[in-house]
Structures are given as structure tokens and as C-alpha cells.
Design an enzyme around this catalytic site. Structure first.
Site, PDB file in Angstrom:
ATOM      1  N   ARG A  12    -135.779 -75.411 -74.130  1.00 30.84           N
ATOM      2  CA  ARG A  12    -136.590 -74.483 -73.334  1.00 30.84           C
ATOM      3  C   ARG A  12    -137.500 -75.273 -72.376  1.00 30.84           C
ATOM      4  O   ARG A  12    -137.188 -75.439 -71.210  1.00 30.84           O
ATOM      5  CB  ARG A  12    -137.382 -73.544 -74.277  1.00 30.84           C
ATOM      6  CG  ARG A  12    -137.932 -72.302 -73.589  1.00 30.84           C
ATOM      7  CD  ARG A  12    -139.191 -72.525 -72.822  1.00 30.84           C
ATOM      8  NE  ARG A  12    -140.304 -72.995 -73.650  1.00 30.84           N
ATOM      9  CZ  ARG A  12    -141.452 -73.419 -73.148  1.00 30.84           C
ATOM     10  NH1 ARG A  12    -141.652 -73.427 -71.836  1.00 30.84           N
ATOM     11  NH2 ARG A  12    -142.415 -73.863 -73.931  1.00 30.84           N
ATOM     12  N   ASP A  13    -138.600 -75.799 -72.880  1.00 31.11           N
ATOM     13  CA  ASP A  13    -139.539 -76.528 -72.013  1.00 31.11           C
ATOM     14  C   ASP A  13    -138.814 -77.681 -71.309  1.00 31.11           C
ATOM     15  O   ASP A  13    -139.045 -77.963 -70.127  1.00 31.11           O
ATOM     16  CB  ASP A  13    -140.703 -77.069 -72.846  1.00 31.11           C
ATOM     17  CG  ASP A  13    -141.973 -77.292 -72.048  1.00 31.11           C
ATOM     18  OD1 ASP A  13    -141.925 -77.216 -70.812  1.00 31.11           O
ATOM     19  OD2 ASP A  13    -143.016 -77.541 -72.668  1.00 31.11           O
ATOM     20  N   HIS A 203    -148.788 -78.869 -79.038  1.00 29.76           N
ATOM     21  CA  HIS A 203    -147.735 -79.016 -78.015  1.00 29.76           C
ATOM     22  C   HIS A 203    -148.318 -79.904 -76.930  1.00 29.76           C
ATOM     23  O   HIS A 203    -149.242 -79.510 -76.216  1.00 29.76           O
ATOM     24  CB  HIS A 203    -147.385 -77.610 -77.489  1.00 29.76           C
ATOM     25  CG  HIS A 203    -146.424 -77.585 -76.343  1.00 29.76           C
ATOM     26  ND1 HIS A 203    -145.134 -77.115 -76.477  1.00 29.76           N
ATOM     27  CD2 HIS A 203    -146.558 -77.922 -75.038  1.00 29.76           C
ATOM     28  CE1 HIS A 203    -144.510 -77.179 -75.303  1.00 29.76           C
ATOM     29  NE2 HIS A 203    -145.362 -77.668 -74.413  1.00 29.76           N
ATOM     30  N   HIS A 205    -147.994 -82.952 -73.778  1.00 29.66           N
ATOM     31  CA  HIS A 205    -147.194 -83.587 -72.724  1.00 29.66           C
ATOM     32  C   HIS A 205    -147.682 -85.014 -72.516  1.00 29.66           C
ATOM     33  O   HIS A 205    -148.845 -85.334 -72.772  1.00 29.66           O
ATOM     34  CB  HIS A 205    -147.279 -82.770 -71.428  1.00 29.66           C
ATOM     35  CG  HIS A 205    -146.395 -81.557 -71.462  1.00 29.66           C
ATOM     36  ND1 HIS A 205    -145.218 -81.456 -70.761  1.00 29.66           N
ATOM     37  CD2 HIS A 205    -146.517 -80.395 -72.145  1.00 29.66           C
ATOM     38  CE1 HIS A 205    -144.650 -80.288 -70.998  1.00 29.66           C
ATOM     39  NE2 HIS A 205    -145.418 -79.614 -71.832  1.00 29.66           N
ATOM     40  N   CYS A 236    -143.789 -77.371 -67.051  1.00 31.59           N
ATOM     41  CA  CYS A 236    -143.807 -75.981 -66.596  1.00 31.59           C
ATOM     42  C   CYS A 236    -143.690 -75.954 -65.078  1.00 31.59           C
ATOM     43  O   CYS A 236    -144.431 -76.649 -64.380  1.00 31.59           O
ATOM     44  CB  CYS A 236    -145.110 -75.322 -67.033  1.00 31.59           C
ATOM     45  SG  CYS A 236    -145.330 -73.682 -66.352  1.00 31.59           S
ATOM     46  N   ASN A 245    -142.628 -83.546 -71.917  1.00 28.76           N
ATOM     47  CA  ASN A 245    -143.236 -83.360 -73.238  1.00 28.76           C
ATOM     48  C   ASN A 245    -143.266 -84.687 -73.993  1.00 28.76           C
ATOM     49  O   ASN A 245    -142.494 -85.598 -73.705  1.00 28.76           O
ATOM     50  CB  ASN A 245    -142.364 -82.418 -74.083  1.00 28.76           C
ATOM     51  CG  ASN A 245    -142.552 -80.971 -73.723  1.00 28.76           C
ATOM     52  OD1 ASN A 245    -142.067 -80.507 -72.709  1.00 28.76           O
ATOM     53  ND2 ASN A 245    -143.261 -80.255 -74.559  1.00 28.76           N
TER      54      ASN A 245
HETATM   55  N1  COA Z   1    -136.980 -61.141 -68.640  1.00 32.99           N
HETATM   56  C1  COA Z   1    -136.118 -60.817 -67.645  1.00 32.99           C
HETATM   57  N2  COA Z   1    -136.428 -60.043 -66.604  1.00 32.99           N
HETATM   58  C2  COA Z   1    -137.684 -59.549 -66.557  1.00 32.99           C
HETATM   59  C3  COA Z   1    -138.619 -59.829 -67.550  1.00 32.99           C
HETATM   60  C4  COA Z   1    -138.232 -60.663 -68.611  1.00 32.99           C
HETATM   61  N3  COA Z   1    -139.082 -61.004 -69.594  1.00 32.99           N
HETATM   62  N4  COA Z   1    -139.763 -59.215 -67.247  1.00 32.99           N
HETATM   63  C5  COA Z   1    -139.567 -58.560 -66.101  1.00 32.99           C
HETATM   64  N5  COA Z   1    -138.302 -58.758 -65.665  1.00 32.99           N
HETATM   65  C6  COA Z   1    -137.667 -58.252 -64.453  1.00 32.99           C
HETATM   66  C7  COA Z   1    -137.954 -56.798 -64.206  1.00 32.99           C
HETATM   67  O1  COA Z   1    -137.010 -55.984 -64.870  1.00 32.99           O
HETATM   68  C8  COA Z   1    -137.821 -56.706 -62.701  1.00 32.99           C
HETATM   69  O2  COA Z   1    -136.462 -56.752 -62.354  1.00 32.99           O
HETATM   70  P1  COA Z   1    -135.901 -56.103 -60.984  1.00 32.99           P
HETATM   71  O3  COA Z   1    -136.513 -56.877 -59.862  1.00 32.99           O
HETATM   72  O4  COA Z   1    -134.432 -56.311 -61.081  1.00 32.99           O
HETATM   73  O5  COA Z   1    -136.328 -54.682 -61.034  1.00 32.99           O
HETATM   74  C9  COA Z   1    -138.435 -58.005 -62.230  1.00 32.99           C
HETATM   75  O6  COA Z   1    -138.281 -58.912 -63.335  1.00 32.99           O
HETATM   76  C10 COA Z   1    -139.899 -57.890 -61.851  1.00 32.99           C
HETATM   77  O7  COA Z   1    -140.604 -57.309 -62.956  1.00 32.99           O
HETATM   78  P2  COA Z   1    -142.179 -57.388 -63.068  1.00 32.99           P
HETATM   79  O8  COA Z   1    -142.587 -56.776 -64.358  1.00 32.99           O
HETATM   80  O9  COA Z   1    -142.800 -56.861 -61.803  1.00 32.99           O
HETATM   81  O10 COA Z   1    -142.388 -58.935 -63.218  1.00 32.99           O
HETATM   82  P3  COA Z   1    -143.126 -59.958 -62.248  1.00 32.99           P
HETATM   83  O11 COA Z   1    -142.373 -60.158 -61.002  1.00 32.99           O
HETATM   84  O12 COA Z   1    -144.569 -59.609 -62.181  1.00 32.99           O
HETATM   85  O13 COA Z   1    -142.950 -61.305 -63.125  1.00 32.99           O
HETATM   86  C11 COA Z   1    -142.727 -62.234 -65.325  1.00 32.99           C
HETATM   87  C12 COA Z   1    -143.561 -61.413 -64.390  1.00 32.99           C
HETATM   88  C13 COA Z   1    -143.569 -62.442 -66.578  1.00 32.99           C
HETATM   89  C14 COA Z   1    -141.446 -61.511 -65.659  1.00 32.99           C
HETATM   90  C15 COA Z   1    -142.359 -63.578 -64.641  1.00 32.99           C
HETATM   91  O14 COA Z   1    -143.488 -64.118 -64.025  1.00 32.99           O
HETATM   92  C16 COA Z   1    -141.814 -64.587 -65.621  1.00 32.99           C
HETATM   93  O15 COA Z   1    -140.707 -64.438 -66.130  1.00 32.99           O
HETATM   94  N6  COA Z   1    -142.571 -65.660 -65.913  1.00 32.99           N
HETATM   95  C17 COA Z   1    -142.153 -66.657 -66.875  1.00 32.99           C
HETATM   96  C18 COA Z   1    -142.761 -67.970 -66.520  1.00 32.99           C
HETATM   97  C19 COA Z   1    -142.315 -69.062 -67.429  1.00 32.99           C
HETATM   98  O16 COA Z   1    -141.311 -68.986 -68.110  1.00 32.99           O
HETATM   99  N7  COA Z   1    -143.084 -70.154 -67.413  1.00 32.99           N
HETATM  100  C20 COA Z   1    -142.754 -71.304 -68.153  1.00 32.99           C
HETATM  101  C21 COA Z   1    -143.034 -71.208 -69.589  1.00 32.99           C
HETATM  102  S1  COA Z   1    -144.738 -71.023 -69.982  1.00 32.99           S
HETATM  103 ZN    ZN Z   2    -144.896 -77.621 -72.385  1.00 32.44          ZN
END
Ligand code: COA
Ligand code: ZN
Length: 302
Positions: A12-13, A203, A205, A236, A245
Site C-alpha cells: 500500500r504505502d 509508522h 518514514h 504519500c 518508509n
Molecule cells: N474509493 C473509490 N472511489 C471513491 C471513494 C473511495 N473510497 N470515495 C469516493 N469515490 C468516488 C466517488 O464515487 C466519486 O466518483 P465519480 O466521480 O465517478 O462520481 C468520486 O470518487 C468523487 O467522490 P467524492 O466523495 O466527491 O470524493 P473527493 O473527490 O472529495 O475525494 C477521496 C475524496 C477521499 C475519495 C479522495 O481524496 C481519496 O481517495 N483520497 C485518498 C488519498 C490517499 O490514499 N492518500 C494516501 C494514503 S494516506
Molecule cells: Zn506512510
């Protein structure tokens, strides 16, 4: 000998921000090899938006390719939708992410701190109700790339909030590797006094080559659960400046030398790291890797 539990977060990370896209099938193979090397726990996937983190696409396929009883497999989930997807994929353990600052939450999950905390609380409660293991990261626990130093009291406050909502464990995350041993001693000392060492994980880095030194401080404070990433991959995408990490091989090598047991076979782990080098097409590995490989070659020659 005292036991330390190592949770490998390379799938993942480690791979979420790598220049090379690794397919779900290849990630599942990596996870199986880590388990075969003795890793008791692996963070296998992130159920996040593929638009936000394209390299983590296919989390459901990764879970489907695994025997989910085989080890303590967990998945990162950023929101309710991610949680529902993880549960549907059969995951039994989820990790929510709450960053300690307003800006880091906005950059990472497009929510402010209060909203992120509310979503985490709600999702933790849901997970507990569904019988899943529910943990939470408190990210950027030492320093935020946007807002600077994070006060220890704020990390304690957020962790307390997450425990009250049902989190079984808090993973104190130095997302950008900005901690140092003095601060690590203070933060892990404070956190273990407040919540008990058995409910905490670290956790770390290795951006400034201090991950092992910080891990040692957490150990001295009684923490016995650590995230680490085979080959030292990681970072990230929304936290500029972060390097990899803490490498699993560095952590395990230190722990074994210092008289702790992990159940991990370092020889098999070195094979996994070599496999990652083939997969990614470049050398990877922690600071101890050259010495570990040399020692292994000497052992095999003897
Ligand atoms: N998994 C997959 N798709 C997701 C989702 C999830 N957990 N959460 C929301 N979506 C989809 C929605 O269905 C929507 O899809 P569409 O455009 O096809 O309609 C789209 O994403 C936007 O949804 P929204 O709720 O408005 O999300 P957002 O654009 O505000 O993004 C997150 C928020 C949380 C989904 C996004 O920022 C994210 O995935 N961040 C993860 C960051 C990460 O992994 N960082 C590293 C580890 S800490
Ligand atoms: Zn990390």
C-alpha cells in the site's frame, strides 16, 4: 524473547506513489511472498478513489486473490464508501486516516479536520458494529508539510477521540519522516502513558535517516507494533518531501540483533526485496541491505 509485530505496508504505502504501476495480481503475489517470509500482518490495499491515487486501483481484485484467513490483512479506507468496498471485498481489518492538521486532511482526502474526524468516528463505529477490526492512523503526527510542527497534545487529543469512537489501535504516523529521537521519546512516552502501549503502533518514514532511531524510542516506551515497508519503498503522494518508509529489513535486522523476535525469516525477506527489484526495474532496499546480502552469501558459502 519478546515479540514485536511487524505490519508490512509495502503493497500500500510502498506502491501507492511509485513511478511503476504494479498490477493487482502482482501486488497479491508480493503479499503472499511477504506472508511466506513470516510477516504476520500486511496492509494489502487502499480502497481510495482511483482518480486520487491511480496506483492503488484494483483493491477489490487484490483482496479477491488472497486467502484472507492466512494473516492479519488490513486495508486503508479514507471514507464511508471505501469502507463499504473493503467490507464487500471481505476485508476483516480496516485503517482510517486522520491527519493531525486541517491542510493535510484537505490535501489528502478533501475534507477539513473536523469533517475528517467525524467521518473516521462514524466509520470506526460502523466497522466495530460489523465485527471488523478497526484502527486509525493519526498522520503527520510530528510535522505537517503544510502547517509545520504538530503539538503532541493535538496528537493525543485526536487519538483519544478515535479511541472513544471505537478504534482498537492508533497508528502514530510520521508521514514525512520529520521526527527525531527526542521528539519520538516525548510523543510515544506521552501516548503510551495516556492509552497503553498495547493499543499503539508506530509508522515511520526514513527521510532523514532517523526512522530506526525513532523506532528504538517507541520500543523503549513499550510499543511492540510497527509498520515497515519491504525495500523501504513508500510515501504519500499528498505529502511532499516524504521519502520511503522504514525498511522492513532494517527494522527486522535491528530487532533480531537487539534480542527481539518477529517470526520473520530475513533470508526469505531478502528474496522478496530482490523480487521487488525485478518488478520495479531498479535497486531498492534499506540501509542494511548490502550487509545483509553479504552475510547471507557468507552463510551460504560456509
Ligand atoms: N474509493 C473509490 N472511489 C471513491 C471513494 C473511495 N473510497 N470515495 C469516493 N469515490 C468516488 C466517488 O464515487 C466519486 O466518483 P465519480 O466521480 O465517478 O462520481 C468520486 O470518487 C468523487 O467522490 P467524492 O466523495 O466527491 O470524493 P473527493 O473527490 O472529495 O475525494 C477521496 C475524496 C477521499 C475519495 C479522495 O481524496 C481519496 O481517495 N483520497 C485518498 C488519498 C490517499 O490514499 N492518500 C494516501 C494514503 S494516506
Ligand atoms: Zn506512510
Amino acid at each position: 524473547m519478546e515479540q514485536v509485530i511487524v505490519n508490512d505496508v509495502a503493497p500500500r504505502d510502498g506502491l501507492q506513489n511509485d513511478p511503476v504501476a504494479v498490477s493487482p495480481g502482482e501486488r497479491a503475489e508480493l503479499i503472499k511472498r511477504l506472508v511466506a517470509a513470516g510477516l504476520p500482518a500486511v496492509e494489502v490495499a487502499a480502497f481510495v478513489s482511483p482518480k486520487a491515487v491511480p496506483k492503488m486501483a484494483g483493491a477489490t481484485e487484490v483482496a479477491a486473490a488472497l486467502d484472507l484467513d492466512r494473516a492479519d490483512f488490513s486495508a486503508l479506507v479514507p471514507n464511508r464508501k471505501g469502507y463499504e468496498m473493503a467490507r464487500a471485498a471481505g476485508m476483516r481489518s480496516v485503517a482510517l486516516v486522520l491527519s493531525a492538521t486541517e491542510t493535510m486532511n484537505r490535501r489528502n482526502i478533501n475534507m477539513g479536520l473536523d469533517q475528517a474526524a467525524a467521518v473516521c468516528r462514524e466509520t470506526l463505529q460502523q466497522a466495530r458494529g460489523d465485527g471488523l477490526k478497526a484502527r486509525a492512523y493519526v498522520a503527520v503526527a510530528f510535522e505537517c508539510p503544510y502547517e509545520g510542527t504538530v503539538p503532541d497534545a493535538e496528537v493525543e487529543r485526536l487519538a483519544g477521540d478515535m479511541f472513544a469512537a471505537g478504534a482498537e489501535e492508533i497508528i502514530v504516523a510520521d508521514t514525512i519522516g520529520a521526527g527525531n529521537p527526542t521528539r519520538a521519546k516525548a510523543l510515544f512516552g506521552r501516548m503510551t502513558a495516556a492509552f497503553g502501549a498495547e493499543r499503539l503502533a508506530a509508522h515511520l518514514h526514513d527521510t532523514r535517516a532517523l526512522a530506526l532511531a525513532n523506532a528504538w524510542q517507541a520500543l523503549e516506551c513499550g510499543v511492540r507494533k510497527f509498520d515497515a515497508s519491504a525495500g523501504g519503498l513508500g510515501g504519500c503522494p499528498f505529502a511532499p518531501g516524504a521519502a520511503g518508509n522504514l525498511a522492513t529489513e532494517d527494522l527486522v535486522s535491528m530487532l533480531h540483533q537487539a534480542g527481539f523476535q518477529t517470526g520473520i525469516d530475513l533470508t526469505a525477506l531478502l528474496d522478496v526485496v530482490s523480487g521487488m527489484e525485478s518488478l520495479l526495474g531498479r535497486p531498492v532496499g534499506g540501509r542494511s541491505l548490502p550487509w545483509l546480502r553479504r552475510r547471507l552469501a557468507e552463510d551460504q558459502a560456509a
